[in-house]
Design an enzyme around this catalytic site. Structure first.
Site, PDB file in Angstrom:
ATOM      1  N   ALA A 131     -64.977  -3.263 -49.185  1.00 44.35           N
ATOM      2  CA  ALA A 131     -64.010  -4.081 -48.452  1.00 44.35           C
ATOM      3  C   ALA A 131     -62.791  -4.367 -49.319  1.00 44.35           C
ATOM      4  O   ALA A 131     -61.650  -4.343 -48.841  1.00 44.35           O
ATOM      5  CB  ALA A 131     -64.662  -5.390 -48.009  1.00 44.35           C
ATOM      6  N   ARG A 168     -66.064  -2.164 -62.748  1.00 42.12           N
ATOM      7  CA  ARG A 168     -65.920  -1.725 -61.357  1.00 42.12           C
ATOM      8  C   ARG A 168     -64.529  -2.046 -60.829  1.00 42.12           C
ATOM      9  O   ARG A 168     -63.919  -1.247 -60.107  1.00 42.12           O
ATOM     10  CB  ARG A 168     -66.978  -2.394 -60.484  1.00 42.12           C
ATOM     11  CG  ARG A 168     -67.051  -1.842 -59.078  1.00 42.12           C
ATOM     12  CD  ARG A 168     -68.194  -2.456 -58.289  1.00 42.12           C
ATOM     13  NE  ARG A 168     -68.367  -1.796 -57.014  1.00 42.12           N
ATOM     14  CZ  ARG A 168     -69.212  -2.189 -56.081  1.00 42.12           C
ATOM     15  NH1 ARG A 168     -69.991  -3.240 -56.308  1.00 42.12           N
ATOM     16  NH2 ARG A 168     -69.306  -1.544 -54.936  1.00 42.12           N
ATOM     17  N   LYS A 178     -70.555   4.395 -43.972  1.00 46.02           N
ATOM     18  CA  LYS A 178     -69.103   4.582 -43.981  1.00 46.02           C
ATOM     19  C   LYS A 178     -68.628   5.682 -44.928  1.00 46.02           C
ATOM     20  O   LYS A 178     -67.602   6.323 -44.673  1.00 46.02           O
ATOM     21  CB  LYS A 178     -68.399   3.269 -44.346  1.00 46.02           C
ATOM     22  CG  LYS A 178     -68.437   2.218 -43.261  1.00 46.02           C
ATOM     23  CD  LYS A 178     -67.585   1.019 -43.663  1.00 46.02           C
ATOM     24  CE  LYS A 178     -67.540  -0.028 -42.576  1.00 46.02           C
ATOM     25  NZ  LYS A 178     -66.637  -1.152 -42.926  1.00 46.02           N
ATOM     26  N   SER A 188     -74.544  -6.952 -34.994  1.00 43.24           N
ATOM     27  CA  SER A 188     -73.161  -6.605 -34.664  1.00 43.24           C
ATOM     28  C   SER A 188     -72.688  -7.303 -33.386  1.00 43.24           C
ATOM     29  O   SER A 188     -73.391  -7.315 -32.367  1.00 43.24           O
ATOM     30  CB  SER A 188     -73.020  -5.091 -34.496  1.00 43.24           C
ATOM     31  OG  SER A 188     -71.707  -4.762 -34.102  1.00 43.24           O
ATOM     32  N   ALA A 236     -64.755  -6.246 -55.769  1.00 46.11           N
ATOM     33  CA  ALA A 236     -64.235  -4.889 -55.996  1.00 46.11           C
ATOM     34  C   ALA A 236     -65.069  -3.846 -55.267  1.00 46.11           C
ATOM     35  O   ALA A 236     -65.133  -2.688 -55.677  1.00 46.11           O
ATOM     36  CB  ALA A 236     -64.200  -4.590 -57.491  1.00 46.11           C
ATOM     37  N   ASP A 267     -60.156  -0.750 -41.141  1.00 44.12           N
ATOM     38  CA  ASP A 267     -60.380  -1.989 -41.885  1.00 44.12           C
ATOM     39  C   ASP A 267     -59.100  -2.485 -42.554  1.00 44.12           C
ATOM     40  O   ASP A 267     -58.764  -3.671 -42.487  1.00 44.12           O
ATOM     41  CB  ASP A 267     -61.465  -1.797 -42.943  1.00 44.12           C
ATOM     42  CG  ASP A 267     -62.862  -1.729 -42.347  1.00 44.12           C
ATOM     43  OD1 ASP A 267     -63.081  -2.323 -41.274  1.00 44.12           O
ATOM     44  OD2 ASP A 267     -63.733  -1.088 -42.946  1.00 44.12           O
ATOM     45  N   THR A 271     -70.691   1.517 -39.353  1.00 47.57           N
ATOM     46  CA  THR A 271     -70.829   0.398 -40.270  1.00 47.57           C
ATOM     47  C   THR A 271     -71.869   0.743 -41.340  1.00 47.57           C
ATOM     48  O   THR A 271     -72.366   1.867 -41.409  1.00 47.57           O
ATOM     49  CB  THR A 271     -71.170  -0.903 -39.509  1.00 47.57           C
ATOM     50  OG1 THR A 271     -71.085  -2.012 -40.400  1.00 47.57           O
ATOM     51  CG2 THR A 271     -72.549  -0.851 -38.889  1.00 47.57           C
ATOM     52  N   GLY A 315     -62.521 -14.476 -41.368  1.00 47.57           N
ATOM     53  CA  GLY A 315     -62.835 -13.064 -41.227  1.00 47.57           C
ATOM     54  C   GLY A 315     -62.918 -12.573 -39.792  1.00 47.57           C
ATOM     55  O   GLY A 315     -62.803 -11.367 -39.543  1.00 47.57           O
ATOM     56  N   ASN A 374     -63.483  -9.622 -60.634  1.00 45.24           N
ATOM     57  CA  ASN A 374     -64.832  -9.205 -60.254  1.00 45.24           C
ATOM     58  C   ASN A 374     -65.781  -9.473 -61.410  1.00 45.24           C
ATOM     59  O   ASN A 374     -65.387  -9.395 -62.581  1.00 45.24           O
ATOM     60  CB  ASN A 374     -64.840  -7.709 -59.901  1.00 45.24           C
ATOM     61  CG  ASN A 374     -66.117  -7.298 -59.197  1.00 45.24           C
ATOM     62  OD1 ASN A 374     -66.486  -7.882 -58.175  1.00 45.24           O
ATOM     63  ND2 ASN A 374     -66.790  -6.292 -59.719  1.00 45.24           N
ATOM     64  N   ARG A 375     -67.028  -9.801 -61.091  1.00 42.39           N
ATOM     65  CA  ARG A 375     -68.009 -10.054 -62.155  1.00 42.39           C
ATOM     66  C   ARG A 375     -68.184  -8.824 -63.032  1.00 42.39           C
ATOM     67  O   ARG A 375     -68.282  -8.928 -64.248  1.00 42.39           O
ATOM     68  CB  ARG A 375     -69.343 -10.460 -61.528  1.00 42.39           C
ATOM     69  CG  ARG A 375     -69.309 -11.862 -60.930  1.00 42.39           C
ATOM     70  CD  ARG A 375     -70.656 -12.240 -60.343  1.00 42.39           C
ATOM     71  NE  ARG A 375     -70.628 -13.582 -59.787  1.00 42.39           N
ATOM     72  CZ  ARG A 375     -71.643 -14.147 -59.147  1.00 42.39           C
ATOM     73  NH1 ARG A 375     -72.772 -13.467 -58.992  1.00 42.39           N
ATOM     74  NH2 ARG A 375     -71.538 -15.370 -58.668  1.00 42.39           N
TER      75      ARG A 375
END
Length: 285
Positions: free
Chosen positions: A135, A159, A71, A20, A132, A107, A67, A249, A154-155
């Site tokens: 985040a 989801r 969460k 972090s 998905a 976030d 974190t 990011g 998403n794969r």
């Protein structure tokens, strides 16, 4: 930094926590404003989470960041939960108000502030999110709330569908969902104005890969990769080469950290000091 019995303590809990850069960033912010605060990292295993949260209360911590992997689990041990955190089902910031622990999620706001700071308004725009997970939930909630026309790729399409259904329940807005496949990507990205990567593809140590095949990004698009290590991912490098506007990011990290700082101190966060400290820390990674 001088620490005394008057110093107010903040920190971050997670497992692992050694990576972090929040301590460097937050302590730089406290020093920039001359505040008698100190921010420390704490490795907390899942089995000890409840004890750790009760310890914050007992030791009169001002607040902490939360974190992975805590969460979601941490919600059970808090006295109050902010509406945004409740909607997202995750807390990343806790404020101790005279023994009352209240959970927040910065976030989503951090993402939105990073986006708008670059002059990008998602209202009415075609926005595509890759991923998905947790985040993606924070990012997609904020985008839909601000008027974006959202598509999630998403794969695991199931989801993504669950996330879209949740957004429909909370915000009454339809969200398109597709499987993350090259054939579909080409069609969707042709009409995409803002692309956001929330997957871990391209994160250190696998920094030389992109979640997209070559040639799908166009000049004029906005590409936001929420990964901050490396500072410039393969996706951002390719997008930049094509003439797209890119956002890394680190900006989301700085802005969500600034939101937490303001909750703890009541002071406007010194963004430049936080960004400078974060960049210096990243160069040492």
């Amino acid at each position: 930094m001088k620490v005394s019995g008057h110093t107010r303590i903040c920190g971050i809990i997670g497992d692992p926590i050694e990576h972090s850069i929040s301590p460097v960033m937050q302590n730089a912010a406290f020093q920039a404003l001359g505040l008698d605060y100190c921010y420390l990292p704490f490795r907390v295993e899942s089995s000890a989470l409840e004890q750790a949260i009760q310890g914050l209360r007992a030791m009169h911590f001002t607040g902490i960041n939360v974190t992975l992997p805590h969460k979601v689990a941490v919600l059970t041990f808090l006295d109050e939960i902010d509406t945004m955190a409740e909607n997202l089902g995750a807390v990343n910031t806790i404020v101790n108000d005279e023994g009352c622990l209240k959970g927040y999620n910065t976030d989503a706001a951090g993402f939105y502030q990073a986006l708008t700071a670059e002059g990008v308004n998602p209202n009415g725009k075609n926005v595509t999110i890759l991923g998905a997970g947790g985040a993606a939930r924070a990012v997609s909630f904020m985008l839909v709330d601000k008027g974006a026309r959202l598509t999630i790729l998403n794969r695991d399409e199931g989801r993504a569908r669950k996330l879209a259904d949740s957004l429909m329940r909370l915000l009454r807005r339809e969200v398109a969902v597709y499987s993350l496949q090259k054939k579909i990507l080409k069609k969707i990205l042709n009409d995409t104005e803002i692309l956001v990567n929330t997957t871990s593809v391209g994160m250190m140590p696998q920094s030389g890969v992109s979640p997209l095949p070559d040639g799908l990004i166009k000049k004029g698009q906005v590409v936001f990769d929420i990964i901050y290590n490396p500072l410039k991912t393969q996706l951002l490098a390719e997008a930049e080469a094509e003439g797209a506007k890119t956002i890394g990011g680190l900006e989301m990290l700085v802005h969500q950290g600034a939101a937490a700082f303001e909750l703890w101190t009541g002071c406007k966060a010194p963004l430049e000091a936080m960004r400078k400290a974060a960049l210096e820390a990243m160069r040492l990674v």
